[in-house]
Design a protein around this motif. Sequence first.
Motif, PDB file in Angstrom:
ATOM      1  N   ASN A  22       0.412  -1.386   0.418  1.00  0.00           N
ATOM      2  CA  ASN A  22      -0.303   0.413  -0.299  1.00  0.00           C
ATOM      3  C   ASN A  22       0.977   1.710  -0.449  1.00  0.00           C
ATOM      4  OD1 ASN A  22      -2.871  -1.034  -0.250  1.00  0.00           O
ATOM      5  ND2 ASN A  22      -2.617  -1.745   1.765  1.00  0.00           N
ATOM      6  N   LYS A  23       0.488   2.797  -0.259  1.00  0.00           N
ATOM      7  CA  LYS A  23       0.769   4.289  -0.011  1.00  0.00           C
ATOM      8  C   LYS A  23       2.300   3.575   0.200  1.00  0.00           C
ATOM      9  CE  LYS A  23      -2.107   5.342  -2.408  1.00  0.00           C
ATOM     10  NZ  LYS A  23      -2.870   6.414  -3.650  1.00  0.00           N
ATOM     11  N   GLY A  39      -3.271   7.563   2.394  1.00  0.00           N
ATOM     12  CA  GLY A  39      -3.941   7.507   1.021  1.00  0.00           C
ATOM     13  C   GLY A  39      -5.140   7.016   1.559  1.00  0.00           C
ATOM     14  N   GLY A  40      -6.436   8.046   1.487  1.00  0.00           N
ATOM     15  CA  GLY A  40      -8.077   8.013   1.716  1.00  0.00           C
ATOM     16  C   GLY A  40      -8.098   9.031   3.180  1.00  0.00           C
ATOM     17  N   SER A  55      -7.998  11.906  13.763  1.00  0.00           N
ATOM     18  CA  SER A  55      -7.551   9.825  13.091  1.00  0.00           C
ATOM     19  C   SER A  55      -8.935   9.411  12.724  1.00  0.00           C
ATOM     20  CB  SER A  55      -6.872   9.364  13.912  1.00  0.00           C
ATOM     21  OG  SER A  55      -6.252   8.140  13.737  1.00  0.00           O
ATOM     22  N   GLU A  56      -8.231   9.302  11.060  1.00  0.00           N
ATOM     23  CA  GLU A  56      -9.301   8.637   9.809  1.00  0.00           C
ATOM     24  C   GLU A  56      -8.717   7.476   9.708  1.00  0.00           C
ATOM     25  OE1 GLU A  56     -10.339  11.723   7.198  1.00  0.00           O
ATOM     26  OE2 GLU A  56      -8.416  12.130   6.548  1.00  0.00           O
ATOM     27  N   PHE A  61      -1.527   2.175   6.800  1.00  0.00           N
ATOM     28  CA  PHE A  61      -1.689   1.651   7.707  1.00  0.00           C
ATOM     29  C   PHE A  61      -2.693   0.655   7.456  1.00  0.00           C
ATOM     30  CE2 PHE A  61       0.957   5.153   9.155  1.00  0.00           C
ATOM     31  CZ  PHE A  61       1.943   4.431   8.864  1.00  0.00           C
ATOM     32  N   MET A  62      -4.121   0.487   6.860  1.00  0.00           N
ATOM     33  CA  MET A  62      -5.135   0.137   6.983  1.00  0.00           C
ATOM     34  C   MET A  62      -6.143   0.314   7.944  1.00  0.00           C
ATOM     35  SD  MET A  62      -5.473  -1.172   4.078  1.00  0.00           S
ATOM     36  CE  MET A  62      -6.841  -1.464   3.486  1.00  0.00           C
ATOM     37  N   ASN A  63      -5.631   1.018   8.738  1.00  0.00           N
ATOM     38  CA  ASN A  63      -6.392   1.460   9.927  1.00  0.00           C
ATOM     39  C   ASN A  63      -7.866   1.777  10.588  1.00  0.00           C
ATOM     40  OD1 ASN A  63      -5.134   3.448   9.239  1.00  0.00           O
ATOM     41  ND2 ASN A  63      -6.025   4.426  11.248  1.00  0.00           N
ATOM     42  N   ASP A  64      -8.174   1.996  11.338  1.00  0.00           N
ATOM     43  CA  ASP A  64      -9.483   1.821  11.926  1.00  0.00           C
ATOM     44  C   ASP A  64      -9.366   3.397  12.548  1.00  0.00           C
ATOM     45  OD1 ASP A  64     -10.769  -0.531  11.403  1.00  0.00           O
ATOM     46  OD2 ASP A  64     -10.555  -1.442  13.866  1.00  0.00           O
TER      47      ASP A  64
END
Length: 85
Positions: A22-23, A39-40, A55-56, A61-64
Amino acid sequence: MGECFLFTLSPKTQKYEWSVGNKDLFMLGGEQSFMVGGGGGAGLSLNGELWKGYSEFCETFMNDPLNDTQKDFECIAVEVYAFEY
């Protein structure tokens, strides 16, 4: 493998490592803001004075979102660590 990650301690302890493939948007800093992940959206973003942030989800990191109650928050302390080996 990336040497950067995001984490949260509440409501549960969770570590988000760099999502391979990913990014490559790890960090961005300037006079107006400091961001980790991209990214997003920004995984973690603080304003230039380091006291307001949000935070989003981000593709790096494909994080919540790190704070589960609301997107925006006020920061009471900033700690920065670097490890050399």
